[in-house]
Design a protein around this motif. Structure first.
Motif, mmCIF file in Angstrom:
data_model
loop_
_atom_site.group_PDB
_atom_site.id
_atom_site.type_symbol
_atom_site.label_atom_id
_atom_site.label_comp_id
_atom_site.label_asym_id
_atom_site.label_seq_id
_atom_site.Cartn_x
_atom_site.Cartn_y
_atom_site.Cartn_z
ATOM 1 N N PRO A 1 0.841 -1.199 0.000
ATOM 2 C CA PRO A 1 0.000 0.000 0.000
ATOM 3 C C PRO A 1 0.876 1.249 0.000
ATOM 4 C CG PRO A 1 -0.694 -1.573 1.701
ATOM 5 C CD PRO A 1 0.616 -2.050 1.179
ATOM 6 N N ARG B 1 2.393 4.528 1.020
ATOM 7 C CA ARG B 1 2.481 5.273 2.283
ATOM 8 C C ARG B 1 3.756 6.095 2.305
ATOM 9 N NH1 ARG B 1 0.403 0.374 4.582
ATOM 10 N NH2 ARG B 1 -1.580 0.693 5.668
ATOM 11 N N HIS C 1 5.798 8.264 5.454
ATOM 12 C CA HIS C 1 5.828 8.667 6.863
ATOM 13 C C HIS C 1 7.148 9.360 7.156
ATOM 14 C CE1 HIS C 1 2.224 6.542 8.098
ATOM 15 N NE2 HIS C 1 2.665 5.434 7.556
ATOM 16 N N ASP D 1 9.722 3.131 8.972
ATOM 17 C CA ASP D 1 8.611 2.195 8.807
ATOM 18 C C ASP D 1 9.196 0.829 8.434
ATOM 19 O OD1 ASP D 1 6.289 0.870 8.291
ATOM 20 O OD2 ASP D 1 5.701 2.071 6.558
ATOM 21 N N ASP E 1 0.283 -4.596 6.955
ATOM 22 C CA ASP E 1 -0.340 -3.347 6.510
ATOM 23 C C ASP E 1 -1.086 -2.648 7.641
ATOM 24 O OD1 ASP E 1 0.657 -3.967 4.010
ATOM 25 O OD2 ASP E 1 -1.172 -4.982 3.375
ATOM 26 N N LEU E 2 -0.639 -2.868 8.864
ATOM 27 C CA LEU E 2 -1.220 -2.202 10.032
ATOM 28 C C LEU E 2 -1.277 -0.698 9.812
ATOM 29 C CD1 LEU E 2 -2.066 -2.598 13.080
ATOM 30 C CD2 LEU E 2 0.350 -2.202 13.621
ATOM 31 N N ASP E 3 -2.399 -0.100 10.211
ATOM 32 C CA ASP E 3 -2.564 1.332 10.013
ATOM 33 C C ASP E 3 -3.151 1.950 11.270
ATOM 34 O OD1 ASP E 3 -2.370 3.719 8.711
ATOM 35 O OD2 ASP E 3 -3.655 3.162 7.025
ATOM 36 N N GLY E 4 -3.229 3.274 11.295
ATOM 37 C CA GLY E 4 -3.799 3.973 12.436
ATOM 38 C C GLY E 4 -2.751 4.733 13.220
ATOM 39 N N SER E 5 -3.222 5.459 14.239
ATOM 40 C CA SER E 5 -2.340 6.318 15.044
ATOM 41 C C SER E 5 -2.402 5.948 16.510
ATOM 42 C CB SER E 5 -2.753 7.791 14.882
ATOM 43 O OG SER E 5 -2.600 8.222 13.554
ATOM 44 N N SER F 1 2.412 7.345 13.958
ATOM 45 C CA SER F 1 1.878 6.191 13.242
ATOM 46 C C SER F 1 2.090 4.918 14.055
ATOM 47 C CB SER F 1 2.566 6.054 11.879
ATOM 48 O OG SER F 1 2.289 4.808 11.286
ATOM 49 N N ARG G 1 2.116 1.844 13.032
ATOM 50 C CA ARG G 1 3.000 0.899 12.350
ATOM 51 C C ARG G 1 4.469 1.247 12.563
ATOM 52 N NH1 ARG G 1 1.639 -0.424 7.814
ATOM 53 N NH2 ARG G 1 3.624 -0.704 6.754
ATOM 54 N N GLN G 2 4.766 2.536 12.726
ATOM 55 C CA GLN G 2 6.160 2.923 12.936
ATOM 56 C C GLN G 2 6.651 2.583 14.335
ATOM 57 O OE1 GLN G 2 5.325 7.013 11.222
ATOM 58 N NE2 GLN G 2 7.486 6.825 10.700
#
Length: 403
Positions: free
Chosen positions: A102, A104, A106, A111, A314-318, A347, A349-350
């Motif tokens: 995906p 992205r 950041h 990442d 592909d984990l997403d969100g904050s 993030s 995922r980071q």
């Protein structure tokens, strides 16, 4: 060959000035087949959005990294469907991956989730190609396959003696005797013995290769009798690393070897992921050493209770991360409840790889494979099962036990 070795150095660092780029470069998609593929336009716009959100002192370095990244994507996919770039001061790492990612961009911590997933999914594997008189051991990496051992069986039968006589001079070099009766049986048995010892020597060489190169996946390819003999001759530890036995076309090229073995390796990796996910979900459902969801998983991780942290690629969100200590909150928090420092949005995922590393949890990254997803993309196996509250539980059941 893509080098994943430097990832451990990034995990151990506290860098928060890295520009991370993940791109879908899949050349089979219509939007990527024009002279101006969609991912280039997307990337330019994404860089503009990132520049608006970072502190002004960092913008010059980001612009420099962005220009270099845009110049890189001008060259196209370069043999892969996914591209990861990590850029910053004195940092430029490029990873071409076989799988699309995906899109992205950041800024902050690097990442690493897609790279950690690819490093495990495509870690080197060995293939033992064997027939009656010839064998090769090849090691496949993400981008190429190399032969590390090769051996042939050559029999000089001219000096052989048998109680029932000796084979005729018309015996072929392949070892198939032209004599008949007891003479032929004795000759054939002797040839078969040499062939079997040849297969045993290949098994020993394969075991040494696995140990020397720290490889834990091997495929055996060739005729059924040869592959079974090699497999049974492997030491028990090496035999447990056999993930498949395949048939190859006659005189296979290195490309043939990779074409036939890569699907077997990926299928084995996907089965491993499915078993891991089933274990996490079953244990969480039974309150027997598993945890699911972002809030519950992060809370147990921060308490040091997670043995294995499982995150989707592909984990997403904050989340909100403390600017001073390693505290992380799922909800919007201005002040860290642990040390009182300021919290800032980042993030998820980071931060996940660094939380796992900081709290001593093994990190398993699972990719998209058409199987049920983790709730909110995060879960884990605990170091100990929770204490049971039921009064009916026996004293032995109430004791903490390792998972």
């Amino acid at each position: 060959m893509t080098d994943f070795e430097g990832l451990s150095g990034l995990l151990n660092s506290d860098r928060r000035d890295v520009l991370s780029v993940a791109l879908d470069l899949d050349p089979t998609k219509p939007e990527h087949q024009s002279p101006h593929p969609a991912y280039r336009t997307w990337l330019r716009e994404a860089f503009q959005r990132v520049l608006e959100t970072v502190p002004k002192p960092a913008r010059a370095e980001i612009r420099k990294a962005a220009r270099r990244a845009l110049a890189r994507v001008q060259n196209g996919p370069a043999g892969g469907r996914g591209l990861m770039l990590l850029a910053g001061r004195d940092l430029w790492r490029e990873f071409v991956l076989p799988d699309s990612l995906p899109n992205r961009v950041h800024y902050g911590r690097p990442d690493l989730l897609p790279l950690l997933w690819a490093a495990r999914m495509y870690k080197p594997w060995a293939t033992v190609l064997v027939d009656r008189t010839h064998a090769k051991i090849a090691v496949a990496f993400l981008e190429k396959t190399i032969v590390v051992h090769e051996k042939s069986l050559t029999l000089d039968t001219g000096h052989w003696r048998f109680k029932a006589g000796r084979p005729r001079t018309a015996t072929k070099a392949s070892g198939v005797a032209a004599s008949r009766g007891v003479e032929r049986d004795s000759f054939t048995a002797r040839v078969d013995d040499h062939v079997y010892r040849f297969w045993q020597s290949i098994a020993r060489a394969a075991a040494r290769t696995l140990a020397d190169l720290s490889i834990d996946r091997v495929i055996i390819a060739g005729p059924e009798r040869a592959t079974n003999a090699v497999r049974e001759s492997l030491p028990e530890k090496a035999r447990a690393m056999v993930v498949g036995i395949v048939t190859l076309p006659p005189h296979p090229t290195i490309a043939n070897v990779r074409e036939h073995t890569l699907p077997v390796i990926l299928a084995h990796a996907h089965r491993r992921e499915s078993r891991l996910l089933a274990d996490v979900m079953d244990r969480a459902a039974a309150a027997a050493g598993g945890v699911l969801g972002r809030s519950a998983t992060l809370e147990t991780l921060l308490r040091g209770e997670v043995m294995t942290l499982v995150a989707e690629r592909d984990l997403d969100g904050s989340v909100w991360e403390c600017t001073s200590c390693a505290y992380v909150a799922v909800a919007d928090v201005n002040v860290c409840p642990s040390c009182g420092a300021q919290m800032r949005e980042t993030s998820l995922r980071q931060v996940v790889p660094f939380l796992a590393h900081h709290h001593g949890a093994a990190l398993e990254v699972v990719g998209p494979a058409g199987r049920p997803s983790l709730p909110e993309g995060l879960g884990g196996l605990l170091r100990y099962t929770p204490r049971l509250e039921s009064a009916k539980a026996s004293p032995s059941a109430l004791a903490d036990r390792p998972v």
